[in-house]
Scaffold this motif. Structure first.
Motif, mmCIF file in Angstrom:
data_model
loop_
_atom_site.group_PDB
_atom_site.id
_atom_site.type_symbol
_atom_site.label_atom_id
_atom_site.label_comp_id
_atom_site.label_asym_id
_atom_site.label_seq_id
_atom_site.Cartn_x
_atom_site.Cartn_y
_atom_site.Cartn_z
ATOM 1 N N ILE A 79 -7.428 -6.863 53.638
ATOM 2 C CA ILE A 79 -8.535 -6.438 54.498
ATOM 3 C C ILE A 79 -9.686 -5.893 53.666
ATOM 4 O O ILE A 79 -10.850 -6.192 53.923
ATOM 5 N N ASP B 129 -8.595 -0.116 61.775
ATOM 6 C CA ASP B 129 -8.377 -1.507 61.355
ATOM 7 C C ASP B 129 -7.151 -1.630 60.457
ATOM 8 O O ASP B 129 -6.371 -2.577 60.574
ATOM 9 N N GLU C 76 -13.298 3.840 61.747
ATOM 10 C CA GLU C 76 -13.294 2.382 61.883
ATOM 11 C C GLU C 76 -12.301 1.750 60.924
ATOM 12 O O GLU C 76 -11.486 0.896 61.303
ATOM 13 N N TYR D 206 -14.393 -6.072 66.782
ATOM 14 C CA TYR D 206 -14.387 -5.022 65.763
ATOM 15 C C TYR D 206 -13.965 -5.634 64.433
ATOM 16 O O TYR D 206 -13.581 -6.815 64.376
ATOM 17 N N GLY D 207 -14.034 -4.853 63.380
ATOM 18 C CA GLY D 207 -13.865 -5.387 62.031
ATOM 19 C C GLY D 207 -12.632 -6.239 61.821
ATOM 20 O O GLY D 207 -12.733 -7.407 61.423
ATOM 21 N N TYR D 208 -11.472 -5.658 62.091
ATOM 22 C CA TYR D 208 -10.243 -6.409 61.839
ATOM 23 C C TYR D 208 -10.142 -7.636 62.745
ATOM 24 O O TYR D 208 -9.631 -8.687 62.341
ATOM 25 N N THR E 75 -11.843 -10.441 61.152
ATOM 26 C CA THR E 75 -11.020 -11.033 60.089
ATOM 27 C C THR E 75 -10.009 -12.006 60.700
ATOM 28 O O THR E 75 -9.771 -13.102 60.192
ATOM 29 N N ARG E 76 -9.452 -11.561 61.806
ATOM 30 C CA ARG E 76 -8.461 -12.398 62.488
ATOM 31 C C ARG E 76 -9.109 -13.693 63.005
ATOM 32 O O ARG E 76 -8.565 -14.785 62.843
#
Lengths: 191, 118
Positions: free
Chosen positions: A46, A32, A28, B32-34, B37-38
């Motif tokens: 991040i 990312d 994951e 999903y994670g990123y 963030t976006r």
């Protein structure tokens, strides 16, 4: 795989995180970071954390994959509990040691602590006439009588006073309790 | 020095509501994670300060406030998608109400201050 993720994997292994979970988190994170890099976003933005070990441990802990480390507060609480136990033990044991070891000491004794004895029904009251006061007290206290008192010494006496037992009641013999506590009264005099 | 203090205060204030912000960006559509963030950046929260969203997502997952599934992304590797669970939606609703209450209370104190930054 970036070094950051390698460090995370190492930490997860050290913490005992199951491999499947570690693989999932690493995949994951890697996906990312790759996408962020393509967008021109730094890994630091991040991750918000420069220490991979700490980051990995926090993540695994929050997911419930490792147990919470003991907190400083609870460690301090344990120290205080231990100190409390020592203090309690001191106050419980000190009178007992004072009584046993007062042969040459100067512990002042007014009367015995009631001894709760429910059996046997018969108690052998020792004859302590002529014995030194402190020794007599020890002998009587160990004999199994329910209580003992020193007549005429309400304010206590010192083992250094060289007092001896000049009288006692009841006299030294086997006494039946018959539902009543056996209390020995000692009279002291100068040797 | 003052800038660092302000950033620290911002981080502390955000820390109490970042979970709500994450739930807010996945309440309608999983991400999903990123991607989260976006979305936060698109809605006006470009940086989340100290720490990371990943431990927070881990806690939301552990508490059952998000549901997860793996799915292929656009041309990339399979990703882990998060979406608000029914419990998460309830937590979000309650959290947003609490946030408005606190914000109103704090505003009623701070709004009367008319000082300028020297």
């Amino acid at each position: 795989m970036p070094a950051f993720i390698e460090e995370c994997r190492y930490e997860w292994k050290r913490l005992g995180v199951p491999d499947a979970m570690a693989d999932e988190m690493a995949a994951e994170l890697e996906a990312d970071l790759v996408e962020a890099e393509a967008d021109g976003v730094s890994a630091a933005e991040i991750l918000g954390e420069s220490d991979p070990r700490r980051f990995a441990a926090t993540w695994a802990t929050e997911r419930g994959l490792v147990s919470q480390p003991p907190q400083k507060g609870s460690r301090k609480r344990w120290i205080w509990v231990a100190v409390g136990l020592v203090v309690i033990a001191f106050f419980v044991l000190f009178p007992a040691f004072a009584l046993i070891g007062s042969g040459s000491g100067s512990v002042s004794i007014v009367r015995g602590t009631p001894i709760q004895v429910t059996s046997p029904r018969r108690v052998n009251v020792p004859n302590v006439i002529g014995k030194k006061a402190c020794k007599a007290v020890r002998v009587v206290a160990r004999s199994g009588v329910d209580d003992w008192r020193i007549a005429g010494h309400q304010h206590g006496f010192s083992c250094k006073e060289h007092l001896i037992v000049v009288g006692q009641s009841p006299a030294g013999h086997v006494v039946r309790r018959d539902g009543h506590p056996v209390i020995v009264r000692l009279r002291l005099g100068r040797s | 020095m003052r800038r660092m203090a302000n950033e620290s205060r911002r981080s502390q204030m955000l820390r109490g509501v970042l979970d709500l912000c994450l739930l807010a960006v996945i309440v309608d559509e999983p991400a999903y994670g990123y991607e989260m963030t976006r979305r936060l950046g698109e809605r006006g929260l470009p940086t989340v300060g100290e720490g990371s969203i990943y431990p927070l997502l881990g806690r939301l997952e552990r508490d059952g406030l998000v549901a997860t599934h793996r799915a292929a992304s656009d041309g990339g590797p399979p990703r882990k998608y998060y979406r608000a669970s029914p419990s998460g939606r309830r937590a979000l609703a309650e959290g947003v109400r609490a946030w408005h209450e606190v914000r109103g209370e704090v505003d009623s104190v701070l709004a009367t201050i008319e000082l300028e930054v020297p």
